[in-house]
Scaffold this motif. Structure first.
Motif, PDB file in Angstrom:
ATOM      1  N   PRO A  23       0.747  -1.150   0.168  1.00 13.44           N
ATOM      2  CA  PRO A  23      -0.053  -0.008   0.051  1.00 13.44           C
ATOM      3  C   PRO A  23       0.908   1.292  -0.008  1.00 13.44           C
ATOM      4  CG  PRO A  23      -0.420  -1.451   1.789  1.00 13.44           C
ATOM      5  CD  PRO A  23       0.647  -2.057   1.183  1.00 13.44           C
ATOM      6  N   ARG A  24       0.661   2.254  -0.826  1.00 14.49           N
ATOM      7  CA  ARG A  24       1.178   3.507  -0.672  1.00 14.49           C
ATOM      8  C   ARG A  24       0.405   4.550  -1.289  1.00 14.49           C
ATOM      9  NH1 ARG A  24       4.950   3.284  -6.533  1.00 14.49           N
ATOM     10  NH2 ARG A  24       3.070   3.030  -7.796  1.00 14.49           N
ATOM     11  N   THR A  25       0.585   5.838  -1.277  1.00 15.38           N
ATOM     12  CA  THR A  25      -0.029   7.119  -1.746  1.00 15.38           C
ATOM     13  C   THR A  25       0.116   7.097  -3.201  1.00 15.38           C
ATOM     14  OG1 THR A  25       0.166   8.123   0.169  1.00 15.38           O
ATOM     15  CG2 THR A  25      -0.468   9.444  -1.664  1.00 15.38           C
ATOM     16  N   PHE A  35      -1.921   0.768  -4.397  1.00 13.49           N
ATOM     17  CA  PHE A  35      -1.250  -0.536  -4.087  1.00 13.49           C
ATOM     18  C   PHE A  35      -0.416  -0.821  -5.065  1.00 13.49           C
ATOM     19  CE2 PHE A  35      -0.287  -4.779  -3.616  1.00 13.49           C
ATOM     20  CZ  PHE A  35      -0.462  -5.045  -1.985  1.00 13.49           C
ATOM     21  N   HIS A  36       0.919  -0.568  -4.586  1.00 16.65           N
ATOM     22  CA  HIS A  36       2.062  -0.815  -5.402  1.00 16.65           C
ATOM     23  C   HIS A  36       2.134  -2.492  -5.715  1.00 16.65           C
ATOM     24  CE1 HIS A  36       6.477   0.039  -6.431  1.00 16.65           C
ATOM     25  NE2 HIS A  36       5.451   0.077  -7.756  1.00 16.65           N
ATOM     26  N   THR A  37       1.983  -2.924  -6.987  1.00 18.47           N
ATOM     27  CA  THR A  37       2.202  -4.394  -7.229  1.00 18.47           C
ATOM     28  C   THR A  37       3.435  -4.861  -7.475  1.00 18.47           C
ATOM     29  OG1 THR A  37       1.436  -3.821  -9.446  1.00 18.47           O
ATOM     30  CG2 THR A  37      -0.215  -4.566  -7.916  1.00 18.47           C
ATOM     31  N   ILE A  39       8.146  -3.706  -7.142  1.00 23.27           N
ATOM     32  CA  ILE A  39       9.052  -3.052  -6.490  1.00 23.27           C
ATOM     33  C   ILE A  39       9.887  -2.029  -7.548  1.00 23.27           C
ATOM     34  CG2 ILE A  39      11.442  -3.143  -4.980  1.00 23.27           C
ATOM     35  CD1 ILE A  39      10.583  -5.843  -4.283  1.00 23.27           C
ATOM     36  N   ASP A  40       9.943  -0.735  -7.031  1.00 21.69           N
ATOM     37  CA  ASP A  40      10.396   0.180  -7.923  1.00 21.69           C
ATOM     38  C   ASP A  40      12.069   0.385  -7.689  1.00 21.69           C
ATOM     39  OD1 ASP A  40       8.221   0.606  -9.281  1.00 21.69           O
ATOM     40  OD2 ASP A  40       7.786   2.583  -8.311  1.00 21.69           O
ATOM     41  N   TYR A  41      12.905   0.170  -8.645  1.00 20.26           N
ATOM     42  CA  TYR A  41      14.312   0.287  -8.497  1.00 20.26           C
ATOM     43  C   TYR A  41      14.917   1.385  -9.097  1.00 20.26           C
ATOM     44  CZ  TYR A  41      14.156  -4.283  -6.476  1.00 20.26           C
ATOM     45  OH  TYR A  41      14.076  -5.385  -5.534  1.00 20.26           O
ATOM     46  N   PRO A 115      13.218   8.157 -14.031  1.00 18.31           N
ATOM     47  CA  PRO A 115      13.796   6.962 -14.609  1.00 18.31           C
ATOM     48  C   PRO A 115      13.873   5.809 -13.256  1.00 18.31           C
ATOM     49  CG  PRO A 115      15.219   8.715 -14.741  1.00 18.31           C
ATOM     50  CD  PRO A 115      14.106   9.274 -14.070  1.00 18.31           C
ATOM     51  N   HIS A 116      13.124   4.762 -13.566  1.00 19.90           N
ATOM     52  CA  HIS A 116      13.100   3.676 -12.450  1.00 19.90           C
ATOM     53  C   HIS A 116      12.668   2.293 -13.236  1.00 19.90           C
ATOM     54  CE1 HIS A 116       8.836   4.437 -12.187  1.00 19.90           C
ATOM     55  NE2 HIS A 116       8.808   3.150 -11.745  1.00 19.90           N
ATOM     56  N   LEU A 117      13.073   1.231 -12.754  1.00 18.77           N
ATOM     57  CA  LEU A 117      12.490  -0.145 -13.005  1.00 18.77           C
ATOM     58  C   LEU A 117      11.275  -0.400 -12.223  1.00 18.77           C
ATOM     59  CD1 LEU A 117      12.832  -2.933 -14.365  1.00 18.77           C
ATOM     60  CD2 LEU A 117      14.385  -3.632 -12.600  1.00 18.77           C
ATOM     61  N   HIS A 118      10.313  -0.927 -12.981  1.00 17.31           N
ATOM     62  CA  HIS A 118       9.135  -1.193 -11.992  1.00 17.31           C
ATOM     63  C   HIS A 118       9.057  -2.758 -12.112  1.00 17.31           C
ATOM     64  CE1 HIS A 118       5.214  -2.067 -10.445  1.00 17.31           C
ATOM     65  NE2 HIS A 118       5.121  -2.953 -11.218  1.00 17.31           N
ATOM     66  N   TYR A 119       9.506  -3.763 -11.153  1.00 18.82           N
ATOM     67  CA  TYR A 119       9.791  -5.330 -11.147  1.00 18.82           C
ATOM     68  C   TYR A 119       8.540  -5.732 -10.532  1.00 18.82           C
ATOM     69  CZ  TYR A 119      11.810  -9.854 -10.562  1.00 18.82           C
ATOM     70  OH  TYR A 119      11.864 -11.343 -10.500  1.00 18.82           O
TER      71      TYR A 119
HETATM   72 ZN   LIG Z   1       6.364   0.623  -9.643  1.00 17.60          ZN
END
Ligand SMILES: [Zn+2]
Length: 239
Positions: A23-25, A35-37, A39-41, A115-119
């Motif tokens: 859960p996040r904003t 809800f973040h499904t 992990i963002d790197y 810039p980020h990776l959503h994994y």
């Molecule tokens: Zn993400």
């Protein structure tokens, strides 16, 4: 704080978690829940290679609206590993990749604030559906990783991390939270730094357990300190 394989894998390459699973904003609607499904790197510049966390077959490599440029790799158990917001795609569907092979470059395509990776890991049969997620990618079981693990540290909770960190440096081994015990099955030695032994014994029946847990975080910290002091030579030799 996460302790699982994807975070260690990307962490070793200099990536940092910019948004954890759960859960996040909503970053696009401040104040509303989301809800973040995955992990963002982030923490690395756009354009650097994004390697695959696991080997498998590429089943998707194209732009999908919110995902932006997305690569999907299907692993041996038919779970779907999604790498999203890529700047460029470096693989094509049907291709076989090994762990560490670059599948694209870091970008901010699709719905991304930078810039980020959503994994994300999706359950078998769910393809690239956002709702197909397996859960926290750091709790996914990476079998090849399991057999390679000589030792591991299990924390009672996040507060034990600071005291256990020097032990992790000395052993050069990963940390696991209580929710990731399922990954310990083939680890040879488990250092229990906080919390009870029983669930660890159950998760790693063959392992040698080193009990460094006290009845509170301060006792645990003291036990870890004593252990390090008494075994420094051995730990250094093991390198
Ligand atoms: Zn993400």
């Amino acid at each position: 704080m996460a302790y699982g394989f994807p975070t260690r894998f990307y962490g070793a390459l200099g990536f940092k978690i910019t948004s954890p699973f759960g859960p996040r904003t909503d970053p696009f609607n401040p104040g509303s829940a989301d809800f973040h499904t995955g992990i963002d790197y982030g923490g690395r510049p756009a354009g650097v290679p994004v390697p695959a966390t696991i080997g498998g077959t590429v089943f998707a490599a194209k732009s999908y609206q919110g995902w932006g440029n997305l690569v999907g790799v299907r692993d041996w158990q038919n779970y779907n590993h999604l790498f999203a917001h890529l700047r460029t795609l470096l693989v094509v569907p049907g291709q076989t990749v090994a762990r560490g092979n670059p599948v694209g470059t870091l970008g901010s395509t699709g719905k991304a604030t930078g810039p980020h990776l959503h994994y994300q890991i999706n359950r078998p049969g769910t393809g690239v559906n956002g709702s197909g997620y397996f859960g926290d990618p750091d709790l996914y079981f990476f079998p090849e990783e399991e057999v390679k693990m000589e030792s591991a540290i299990v924390l009672g909770s996040d507060v034990d991390y600071a005291s256990a960190a020097p032990l992790g440096d000395a052993l050069n081994c990963p940390f696991f939270s209580r929710s990731a015990l399922g990954q310990l099955r083939a680890v040879k030695t488990v250092y229990v730094c906080g919390g009870s032994l029983a669930p660890v014994r159950e998760a790693a029946p063959e392992a040698k357990l080193v009990d460094l847990s006290g009845t509170n975080r301060f006792e645990t910290a003291a036990k870890i300190y004593e252990y390090l002091k008494s075994s420094t030579r051995r730990l250094v030799v093991r390198g």
